[in-house]
Scaffold this motif. Structure first.
Motif, PDB file in Angstrom:
ATOM      1  N   MET A   1     104.895  37.782  10.359  1.00 28.37           N
ATOM      2  CA  MET A   1     105.798  39.009  10.409  1.00 28.37           C
ATOM      3  C   MET A   1     105.350  39.756  11.772  1.00 28.37           C
ATOM      4  SD  MET A   1     105.690  40.794   6.717  1.00 28.37           S
ATOM      5  CE  MET A   1     106.560  40.052   5.190  1.00 28.37           C
ATOM      6  N   ARG A   2     104.229  39.803  12.110  1.00 30.65           N
ATOM      7  CA  ARG A   2     104.062  40.219  13.503  1.00 30.65           C
ATOM      8  C   ARG A   2     104.322  39.470  14.691  1.00 30.65           C
ATOM      9  NH1 ARG A   2      97.430  40.392  13.681  1.00 30.65           N
ATOM     10  NH2 ARG A   2      97.673  41.128  15.669  1.00 30.65           N
ATOM     11  N   LEU A   3     104.638  38.242  14.198  1.00 33.02           N
ATOM     12  CA  LEU A   3     105.397  37.277  15.371  1.00 33.02           C
ATOM     13  C   LEU A   3     106.871  37.379  15.205  1.00 33.02           C
ATOM     14  CD1 LEU A   3     103.110  34.005  15.028  1.00 33.02           C
ATOM     15  CD2 LEU A   3     103.211  35.714  16.985  1.00 33.02           C
TER      16      LEU A   3
ATOM     17  N   LEU B   1     110.765  37.531  21.035  1.00 31.46           N
ATOM     18  CA  LEU B   1     110.451  36.256  21.563  1.00 31.46           C
ATOM     19  C   LEU B   1     111.839  35.452  20.972  1.00 31.46           C
ATOM     20  CD1 LEU B   1     107.025  35.207  20.028  1.00 31.46           C
ATOM     21  CD2 LEU B   1     107.557  35.882  22.524  1.00 31.46           C
ATOM     22  N   GLN B   2     112.509  35.756  19.944  1.00 29.45           N
ATOM     23  CA  GLN B   2     113.632  34.928  19.473  1.00 29.45           C
ATOM     24  C   GLN B   2     114.967  35.480  20.606  1.00 29.45           C
ATOM     25  OE1 GLN B   2     111.678  36.415  17.072  1.00 29.45           O
ATOM     26  NE2 GLN B   2     110.995  34.468  16.532  1.00 29.45           N
ATOM     27  N   THR B   3     114.789  36.609  21.081  1.00 25.25           N
ATOM     28  CA  THR B   3     115.850  36.996  22.118  1.00 25.25           C
ATOM     29  C   THR B   3     115.993  36.652  23.478  1.00 25.25           C
ATOM     30  OG1 THR B   3     114.950  39.044  22.427  1.00 25.25           O
ATOM     31  CG2 THR B   3     116.376  38.824  20.539  1.00 25.25           C
ATOM     32  N   ILE B   4     114.991  35.702  23.918  1.00 23.90           N
ATOM     33  CA  ILE B   4     114.844  35.055  25.090  1.00 23.90           C
ATOM     34  C   ILE B   4     115.958  34.160  25.340  1.00 23.90           C
ATOM     35  CG2 ILE B   4     113.166  34.031  26.910  1.00 23.90           C
ATOM     36  CD1 ILE B   4     110.726  35.211  25.416  1.00 23.90           C
ATOM     37  N   PRO B   5     116.747  34.215  26.368  1.00 26.07           N
ATOM     38  CA  PRO B   5     117.869  33.113  26.485  1.00 26.07           C
ATOM     39  C   PRO B   5     117.232  32.092  27.285  1.00 26.07           C
ATOM     40  CG  PRO B   5     117.928  35.187  28.128  1.00 26.07           C
ATOM     41  CD  PRO B   5     117.085  35.458  27.247  1.00 26.07           C
ATOM     42  N   ILE B   6     118.057  30.919  27.045  1.00 25.68           N
ATOM     43  CA  ILE B   6     117.604  29.764  27.507  1.00 25.68           C
ATOM     44  C   ILE B   6     117.563  29.755  29.237  1.00 25.68           C
ATOM     45  CG2 ILE B   6     119.868  28.659  27.827  1.00 25.68           C
ATOM     46  CD1 ILE B   6     116.617  26.801  26.599  1.00 25.68           C
ATOM     47  N   SER B   7     118.330  30.418  29.681  1.00 25.47           N
ATOM     48  CA  SER B   7     118.307  30.737  31.176  1.00 25.47           C
ATOM     49  C   SER B   7     116.929  31.323  31.795  1.00 25.47           C
ATOM     50  CB  SER B   7     119.406  31.882  31.560  1.00 25.47           C
ATOM     51  OG  SER B   7     119.257  32.998  31.043  1.00 25.47           O
ATOM     52  N   VAL B   8     116.389  32.006  30.873  1.00 24.82           N
ATOM     53  CA  VAL B   8     114.983  32.619  31.175  1.00 24.82           C
ATOM     54  C   VAL B   8     114.023  31.646  31.124  1.00 24.82           C
ATOM     55  CG1 VAL B   8     113.020  34.163  30.806  1.00 24.82           C
ATOM     56  CG2 VAL B   8     115.633  35.074  30.691  1.00 24.82           C
ATOM     57  N   ILE B   9     114.120  30.773  29.930  1.00 31.85           N
ATOM     58  CA  ILE B   9     113.106  29.306  29.909  1.00 31.85           C
ATOM     59  C   ILE B   9     113.248  28.511  30.751  1.00 31.85           C
ATOM     60  CG2 ILE B   9     112.514  27.663  28.256  1.00 31.85           C
ATOM     61  CD1 ILE B   9     113.670  29.552  26.118  1.00 31.85           C
ATOM     62  N   CYS B  10     114.433  28.290  31.512  1.00 33.87           N
ATOM     63  CA  CYS B  10     114.749  27.552  32.206  1.00 33.87           C
ATOM     64  C   CYS B  10     114.850  27.740  33.690  1.00 33.87           C
ATOM     65  CB  CYS B  10     115.928  26.405  31.962  1.00 33.87           C
ATOM     66  SG  CYS B  10     115.945  25.695  30.605  1.00 33.87           S
ATOM     67  N   SER B  11     114.427  29.015  34.085  1.00 36.31           N
ATOM     68  CA  SER B  11     114.560  29.319  35.333  1.00 36.31           C
ATOM     69  C   SER B  11     113.328  28.970  36.159  1.00 36.31           C
ATOM     70  CB  SER B  11     114.365  30.972  35.269  1.00 36.31           C
ATOM     71  OG  SER B  11     113.061  31.491  34.871  1.00 36.31           O
ATOM     72  N   THR B  12     113.690  28.960  37.424  1.00 38.88           N
ATOM     73  CA  THR B  12     112.726  28.371  38.450  1.00 38.88           C
ATOM     74  C   THR B  12     111.397  28.915  38.285  1.00 38.88           C
ATOM     75  OG1 THR B  12     114.577  28.103  40.233  1.00 38.88           O
ATOM     76  CG2 THR B  12     112.175  28.093  41.125  1.00 38.88           C
ATOM     77  N   ASP B  13     111.259  30.329  37.961  1.00 32.01           N
ATOM     78  CA  ASP B  13     110.123  31.041  37.899  1.00 32.01           C
ATOM     79  C   ASP B  13     109.200  30.534  36.565  1.00 32.01           C
ATOM     80  OD1 ASP B  13     110.566  32.409  39.978  1.00 32.01           O
ATOM     81  OD2 ASP B  13     111.030  34.304  39.063  1.00 32.01           O
ATOM     82  N   ALA B  14     110.092  29.994  35.592  1.00 32.14           N
ATOM     83  CA  ALA B  14     109.458  29.686  34.323  1.00 32.14           C
ATOM     84  C   ALA B  14     108.760  28.211  34.467  1.00 32.14           C
ATOM     85  CB  ALA B  14     110.416  29.697  33.131  1.00 32.14           C
ATOM     86  N   GLN B  15     109.710  27.391  35.319  1.00 28.81           N
ATOM     87  CA  GLN B  15     108.960  26.010  35.739  1.00 28.81           C
ATOM     88  C   GLN B  15     107.938  26.109  36.481  1.00 28.81           C
ATOM     89  OE1 GLN B  15     112.350  22.887  36.337  1.00 28.81           O
ATOM     90  NE2 GLN B  15     113.453  24.343  35.441  1.00 28.81           N
ATOM     91  N   ALA B  16     107.821  26.915  37.497  1.00 29.05           N
ATOM     92  CA  ALA B  16     106.720  27.030  38.307  1.00 29.05           C
ATOM     93  C   ALA B  16     105.465  27.538  37.540  1.00 29.05           C
ATOM     94  CB  ALA B  16     107.201  28.216  39.252  1.00 29.05           C
ATOM     95  N   LEU B  17     105.737  28.580  36.513  1.00 26.02           N
ATOM     96  CA  LEU B  17     104.696  29.232  35.802  1.00 26.02           C
ATOM     97  C   LEU B  17     103.884  27.940  34.876  1.00 26.02           C
ATOM     98  CD1 LEU B  17     102.954  31.525  34.851  1.00 26.02           C
ATOM     99  CD2 LEU B  17     104.690  31.850  32.995  1.00 26.02           C
ATOM    100  N   ALA B  18     104.699  26.851  34.390  1.00 25.17           N
ATOM    101  CA  ALA B  18     104.604  25.878  33.567  1.00 25.17           C
ATOM    102  C   ALA B  18     103.569  25.030  34.473  1.00 25.17           C
ATOM    103  CB  ALA B  18     105.730  25.181  32.978  1.00 25.17           C
ATOM    104  N   ARG B  19     104.144  24.621  35.696  1.00 28.15           N
ATOM    105  CA  ARG B  19     103.424  24.045  36.751  1.00 28.15           C
ATOM    106  C   ARG B  19     102.086  24.420  37.139  1.00 28.15           C
ATOM    107  NH1 ARG B  19     106.200  20.899  41.867  1.00 28.15           N
ATOM    108  NH2 ARG B  19     104.254  20.229  42.959  1.00 28.15           N
ATOM    109  N   ASP B  20     102.114  25.875  37.189  1.00 31.81           N
ATOM    110  CA  ASP B  20     100.662  26.662  37.470  1.00 31.81           C
ATOM    111  C   ASP B  20      99.598  26.422  36.353  1.00 31.81           C
ATOM    112  OD1 ASP B  20     101.398  27.332  40.236  1.00 31.81           O
ATOM    113  OD2 ASP B  20     101.997  29.155  39.553  1.00 31.81           O
ATOM    114  N   SER B  21     100.175  26.253  35.106  1.00 33.73           N
ATOM    115  CA  SER B  21      99.376  26.288  34.051  1.00 33.73           C
ATOM    116  C   SER B  21      98.715  24.900  34.002  1.00 33.73           C
ATOM    117  CB  SER B  21     100.114  26.314  32.630  1.00 33.73           C
ATOM    118  OG  SER B  21     101.075  25.302  32.365  1.00 33.73           O
TER     119      SER B  21
END
Length: 303
Positions: free
Chosen positions: A44-46, A55-75
């Motif tokens: 419920m907290r999630l 979390l359920q309302t984040i669009p795929i455009s955000v997940i696949c954005s250049t910034d998101a991919q760069a963040l994954a690379r930095d991780s």
């Protein structure tokens, strides 16, 4: 397990045995209900239920954005651990050489985990490999598997054991000496030799524990062939979810650097940022890496 405070069994043990244990009074509802309350409180907290949470309302455009991919690379770069770097072998400078050899069974491995979006690749892109990471920095990259992740003849074990294969315990073919020798010759032709070794989910996955913490016979033979063939220090990248015994690699004077990348996910490109000095390795190992001789004293591998 329930009485010890485990709320969520990430596996099949409870679903397979809880009903029978309840019928035989091995456990009671008093054991189960507190665990369910805690698990659903967390869910419920999630915001897993109505109304939909952020979390359920984040669009795929955000997940696949250049910034998101760069963040994954930095991780990936944040998690990489530098286990050895004799005489400042790393970082490499692409200006100092023209040909790099990447040798080993994880060189072209694009899925180091069985947690991914099935056969679909995220955001319409393909999964990157260590070879892809090196090609971002060096124009000429030579590639050879040399041997398999297990002990086989050089063919890579399927990455999805739950779907189309079993774990490495079923592979018993000896290493292919011809392929290993050819890999050593390739390393000798290159200006710099890098090795990509480790495991995949066929070695150890949910429901199939690793039977050993040693590198396969083929990988150990491949390391010897490559380090015997070259004059310059070899750079080793380990990609594995298993805490492997790498004591031989640490003691090998021909191995100048060991980069432990663990399970880098889909942004393997971040490993290249470490090797070529765009990022500094700041990670720490999250597993104790015991020697095989210590593991041999335990009985867990005989269960």
């Amino acid at each position: 397990m329930l009485r010890a405070g485990t709320d969520n069994d990430c596996g099949t043990f409870v679903t397979e045995h809880a009903a029978s244990a309840l019928n035989q009074s091995v456990i009671t509802l008093a054991d189960i209900e507190p665990r369910l309350r805690m698990m659903f409180r967390v869910r419920m907290r999630l915001t897993h239920f109505d109304p939909p949470g952020p979390l359920q309302t984040i669009p795929i455009s955000v997940i696949c954005s250049t910034d998101a991919q760069a963040l994954a690379r930095d991780s990936v770069t944040d998690a990489v651990a530098l286990l050895k770097n004799d005489n400042m072998t790393l970082p490499l400078s692409a200006a100092d050489f023209s040909t790099l050899a990447i040798i080993g069974p994880t060189a072209m491995l694009s899925r180091q985990s069985n947690y991914y979006a099935g056969p679909r690749t995220p955001c319409g892109m393909r999964f990157s490999t260590l070879v892809d990471a090196m090609k971002q920095h060096v124009s000429k990259v030579l590639v050879a598997n040399g041997t398999s992740i297990c002990d086989g003849s050089g063919s890579v074990v399927p990455y999805e054991p739950h779907v189309n294969g079993s774990c490495c315990a079923s592979v018993s073919a000896p290493p292919n000496k011809t392929e290993i020798s050819a890999a050593g010759s390739m390393a000798k032709r290159a200006d710099i030799a890098g090795m990509a070794i480790g495991t995949n989910v066929a070695t150890a996955c949910e429901g199939n524990d690793a039977k050993s913490v040693s590198l396969s016979d083929g990988q150990r033979a491949l390391v010897k062939a490559v380090t015997d063939a070259v004059a310059k220090p070899v750079v080793v990248v380990t990609m594995t979810g298993v805490p492997l015994d790498i004591s031989d690699l640490l003691a090998n004077d021909k191995i100048g650097a060991i980069v432990h990348a663990g399970v880098p996910g889909v942004q393997t490109l971040g490993i290249g940022d470490i090797i070529f000095g765009l990022k500094s390795p700041a990670g720490r190992t999250v597993q104790t890496q015991y020697t095989q001789s210590f593991a041999d004293q335990l009985s867990i591998f005989d269960m």
